[in-house]
Design a protein around this motif. Structure first.
Motif, PDB file in Angstrom:
ATOM      1  N   ILE A 125      53.456  46.297  12.297  1.00 32.91           N
ATOM      2  CA  ILE A 125      53.481  45.457  11.099  1.00 32.91           C
ATOM      3  C   ILE A 125      54.710  44.552  11.111  1.00 32.91           C
ATOM      4  O   ILE A 125      54.625  43.355  10.818  1.00 32.91           O
ATOM      5  CB  ILE A 125      53.461  46.331   9.831  1.00 32.91           C
ATOM      6  N   MET A 126      55.865  45.116  11.474  1.00 35.90           N
ATOM      7  CA  MET A 126      57.095  44.305  11.533  1.00 35.90           C
ATOM      8  C   MET A 126      56.984  43.215  12.590  1.00 35.90           C
ATOM      9  O   MET A 126      57.389  42.068  12.366  1.00 35.90           O
ATOM     10  CB  MET A 126      58.282  45.214  11.812  1.00 35.90           C
ATOM     11  N   LEU A 127      56.418  43.554  13.737  1.00 40.36           N
ATOM     12  CA  LEU A 127      56.299  42.555  14.803  1.00 40.36           C
ATOM     13  C   LEU A 127      55.344  41.431  14.402  1.00 40.36           C
ATOM     14  O   LEU A 127      55.638  40.243  14.618  1.00 40.36           O
ATOM     15  CB  LEU A 127      55.820  43.233  16.089  1.00 40.36           C
ATOM     16  N   TRP A 128      54.208  41.793  13.815  1.00 36.69           N
ATOM     17  CA  TRP A 128      53.263  40.762  13.393  1.00 36.69           C
ATOM     18  C   TRP A 128      53.821  39.931  12.235  1.00 36.69           C
ATOM     19  O   TRP A 128      53.520  38.738  12.122  1.00 36.69           O
ATOM     20  CB  TRP A 128      51.928  41.390  12.994  1.00 36.69           C
ATOM     21  N   THR A 129      54.634  40.561  11.374  1.00 37.23           N
ATOM     22  CA  THR A 129      55.264  39.810  10.282  1.00 37.23           C
ATOM     23  C   THR A 129      56.219  38.760  10.829  1.00 37.23           C
ATOM     24  O   THR A 129      56.270  37.625  10.333  1.00 37.23           O
ATOM     25  CB  THR A 129      56.008  40.768   9.340  1.00 37.23           C
ATOM     26  N   GLN A 130      56.977  39.125  11.853  1.00 34.22           N
ATOM     27  CA  GLN A 130      57.865  38.142  12.485  1.00 34.22           C
ATOM     28  C   GLN A 130      57.057  36.984  13.086  1.00 34.22           C
ATOM     29  O   GLN A 130      57.441  35.819  12.967  1.00 34.22           O
ATOM     30  CB  GLN A 130      58.695  38.820  13.565  1.00 34.22           C
ATOM     31  N   GLY A 131      55.942  37.338  13.718  1.00 34.18           N
ATOM     32  CA  GLY A 131      55.091  36.281  14.253  1.00 34.18           C
ATOM     33  C   GLY A 131      54.544  35.382  13.161  1.00 34.18           C
ATOM     34  O   GLY A 131      54.437  34.161  13.336  1.00 34.18           O
ATOM     35  N   LEU A 132      54.213  35.970  12.018  1.00 30.62           N
ATOM     36  CA  LEU A 132      53.703  35.179  10.898  1.00 30.62           C
ATOM     37  C   LEU A 132      54.777  34.248  10.352  1.00 30.62           C
ATOM     38  O   LEU A 132      54.495  33.090  10.009  1.00 30.62           O
ATOM     39  CB  LEU A 132      53.198  36.112   9.802  1.00 30.62           C
ATOM     40  N   LEU A 133      56.010  34.726  10.264  1.00 31.55           N
ATOM     41  CA  LEU A 133      57.104  33.876   9.775  1.00 31.55           C
ATOM     42  C   LEU A 133      57.354  32.711  10.724  1.00 31.55           C
ATOM     43  O   LEU A 133      57.576  31.571  10.290  1.00 31.55           O
ATOM     44  CB  LEU A 133      58.372  34.707   9.605  1.00 31.55           C
ATOM     45  N   LEU A 134      57.327  32.975  12.027  1.00 27.10           N
ATOM     46  CA  LEU A 134      57.498  31.887  12.996  1.00 27.10           C
ATOM     47  C   LEU A 134      56.368  30.880  12.871  1.00 27.10           C
ATOM     48  O   LEU A 134      56.592  29.660  12.944  1.00 27.10           O
ATOM     49  CB  LEU A 134      57.548  32.468  14.407  1.00 27.10           C
ATOM     50  N   ALA A 135      55.152  31.381  12.682  1.00 23.55           N
ATOM     51  CA  ALA A 135      54.019  30.471  12.513  1.00 23.55           C
ATOM     52  C   ALA A 135      54.174  29.639  11.250  1.00 23.55           C
ATOM     53  O   ALA A 135      53.841  28.448  11.237  1.00 23.55           O
ATOM     54  CB  ALA A 135      52.722  31.265  12.467  1.00 23.55           C
ATOM     55  N   ALA A 168      44.849  32.506  11.250  1.00 22.62           N
ATOM     56  CA  ALA A 168      43.809  33.492  10.978  1.00 22.62           C
ATOM     57  C   ALA A 168      43.948  34.698  11.895  1.00 22.62           C
ATOM     58  O   ALA A 168      43.792  35.850  11.466  1.00 22.62           O
ATOM     59  CB  ALA A 168      42.434  32.860  11.140  1.00 22.62           C
ATOM     60  N   ALA A 169      44.235  34.468  13.182  1.00 20.81           N
ATOM     61  CA  ALA A 169      44.381  35.579  14.130  1.00 20.81           C
ATOM     62  C   ALA A 169      45.548  36.479  13.745  1.00 20.81           C
ATOM     63  O   ALA A 169      45.442  37.710  13.778  1.00 20.81           O
ATOM     64  CB  ALA A 169      44.564  35.028  15.544  1.00 20.81           C
ATOM     65  N   ILE A 170      46.675  35.882  13.367  1.00 20.00           N
ATOM     66  CA  ILE A 170      47.844  36.686  12.997  1.00 20.00           C
ATOM     67  C   ILE A 170      47.586  37.456  11.710  1.00 20.00           C
ATOM     68  O   ILE A 170      47.932  38.634  11.590  1.00 20.00           O
ATOM     69  CB  ILE A 170      49.083  35.782  12.851  1.00 20.00           C
ATOM     70  N   GLY A 217      45.136  44.188   9.479  1.00 20.15           N
ATOM     71  CA  GLY A 217      44.490  45.337  10.099  1.00 20.15           C
ATOM     72  C   GLY A 217      45.458  46.486  10.309  1.00 20.15           C
ATOM     73  O   GLY A 217      45.117  47.651  10.076  1.00 20.15           O
ATOM     74  N   GLU A 218      46.662  46.177  10.761  1.00 18.42           N
ATOM     75  CA  GLU A 218      47.675  47.231  10.918  1.00 18.42           C
ATOM     76  C   GLU A 218      48.085  47.789   9.552  1.00 18.42           C
ATOM     77  O   GLU A 218      48.358  48.986   9.425  1.00 18.42           O
ATOM     78  CB  GLU A 218      48.897  46.677  11.640  1.00 18.42           C
ATOM     79  N   ALA A 219      48.117  46.930   8.548  1.00 18.56           N
ATOM     80  CA  ALA A 219      48.506  47.399   7.211  1.00 18.56           C
ATOM     81  C   ALA A 219      47.506  48.405   6.650  1.00 18.56           C
ATOM     82  O   ALA A 219      47.876  49.300   5.889  1.00 18.56           O
ATOM     83  CB  ALA A 219      48.656  46.212   6.265  1.00 18.56           C
ATOM     84  N   THR A 220      46.231  48.289   7.020  1.00 19.93           N
ATOM     85  CA  THR A 220      45.241  49.244   6.517  1.00 19.93           C
ATOM     86  C   THR A 220      45.496  50.654   7.034  1.00 19.93           C
ATOM     87  O   THR A 220      45.011  51.622   6.450  1.00 19.93           O
ATOM     88  CB  THR A 220      43.807  48.815   6.897  1.00 19.93           C
ATOM     89  N   ARG A 221      46.246  50.786   8.132  1.00 18.84           N
ATOM     90  CA  ARG A 221      46.560  52.122   8.645  1.00 18.84           C
ATOM     91  C   ARG A 221      47.499  52.889   7.716  1.00 18.84           C
ATOM     92  O   ARG A 221      47.616  54.106   7.810  1.00 18.84           O
ATOM     93  CB  ARG A 221      47.208  52.019  10.031  1.00 18.84           C
TER      94      ARG A 221
END
Length: 307
Positions: free
Chosen positions: A254-264, A289-291, A297-301
């Motif tokens: 979740i943290m890694l994808w959040t960083q990717g979202l911020l960069l995007a 959309a992919a990010i 999806g990871e957050a649902t875990r």
């Protein structure tokens, strides 16, 4: 010949015609307006992605996992390498998420591949076998947990089972037959430990309203086919494998994808001011959309594993 009047002479020659002006510069909104707007857009996309992941995409993911799990288990059954205990044919622990059985309950139209483990991530693929219990067909109580609503909702109708209904579980030791003895909710008496050479199956899911679990439902069934030999069950469970638990291992992705979202988001804001609205959205929407799908999806875990 025309004579210029003094006033016309004093005024000088007529002014040169003005050069045609170019197109006015495109108006671009100020950064103080773009940044909050982008943030609200991302928040709305995340919430939408979260809901879509649990419902539409979750059911698609569940169906795909069931198909691939069934194909893998069928191949292992044909080769005689399907798991029959905590260890696989190579002497190693059966991997989390590996298919171990097929659960079939004709009266409610249920046919699901059962996977090893009961974390929220594993139960997105289908019902999960609790690792500290024997496999179905072996002595003792085997526990299989499944979701009530999300990701295919495989156990949504197990509350309709009645005493005497048949349950078939296919494992590496063949078909195991069970008869339902009853349903249990919070406060109901717990059946005793099965006697020597006896087997029991307990199906477990959540109770409560739509996506709001608040209790547990258990369906107990007695083994009526021949008891199969099996190694002693053992090994501790992690907190993520307990009923109604989330999976804290999801925080890292979740943290890694959040960083990717911020960069995007930064890139989208920059291109919005340089390229314009439509050029930015044409390029940014697929990436965004992919990010968002991956992050939500990871957050649902983190949600309860029986939801």
């Amino acid at each position: 010949m025309a004579v210029l009047s003094p006033s016309r002479e004093a005024a000088g020659p007529p002014p040169e015609p003005a050069e045609p002006k170019g197109k006015p510069a495109e108006h671009r909104p100020a950064a103080w307006f773009v940044v909050p707007g982008a943030a609200l857009t991302l928040l709305a996309a995340l919430l939408l992605g979260f809901v879509v992941n649990i419902t539409v995409l979750g059911h698609v993911e569940h169906a795909r996992a069931q198909q691939t799990g069934y194909d893998k288990l069928r191949s292992e059954l044909a080769l005689g390498t399907a798991p029959v205990g905590r260890l696989n044919d190579k002497g190693k622990q059966v991997a989390m998420g590996a298919p171990v059985a097929v659960l079939h309950i004709k009266t409610i139209g249920l046919k699901e591949v059962v996977f090893q483990g009961t974390t929220s991530g594993v139960l997105r693929s289908g019902p999960g076998h609790r690792r500290d219990t024997p496999l179905p067909g072996q002595p003792g109580t085997s526990i299989i947990m499944g979701r009530q609503w999300g990701y295919g909702s495989p156990f949504h109708h197990i509350d309709e089972l009645k005493a005497g209904d048949s349950i078939t579980v296919t494992t590496g030791q063949g078909e195991q037959q069970y008869k339902v003895t009853g349903l249990r909710r919070a406060g109901d008496p717990t059946p005793g430990v099965p006697g020597a050479g006896q087997g029991r199956l307990t199906l477990m899911t959540a109770t409560g309203g739509l996506y709001t679990p608040h209790g547990l439902l258990r369906v107990d069934a007695e083994l009526v086919s021949t008891v199969q030999p099996g190694p002693a069950a053992g090994g501790g469970l992690t907190s993520a494998e307990q009923p109604l638990a989330g999976d804290p291992a999801a925080w890292l992705p979740i943290m890694l994808w959040t960083q990717g979202l911020l960069l995007a988001a930064v890139a989208i804001t920059w291109t919005f001011r340089r390229w314009g609205r439509w050029q930015t959205w044409i390029c940014a929407v697929p990436v965004l959309a992919a990010i968002v799908v991956a992050l939500s999806g990871e957050a649902t875990r983190l949600l309860p594993n029986l939801l």
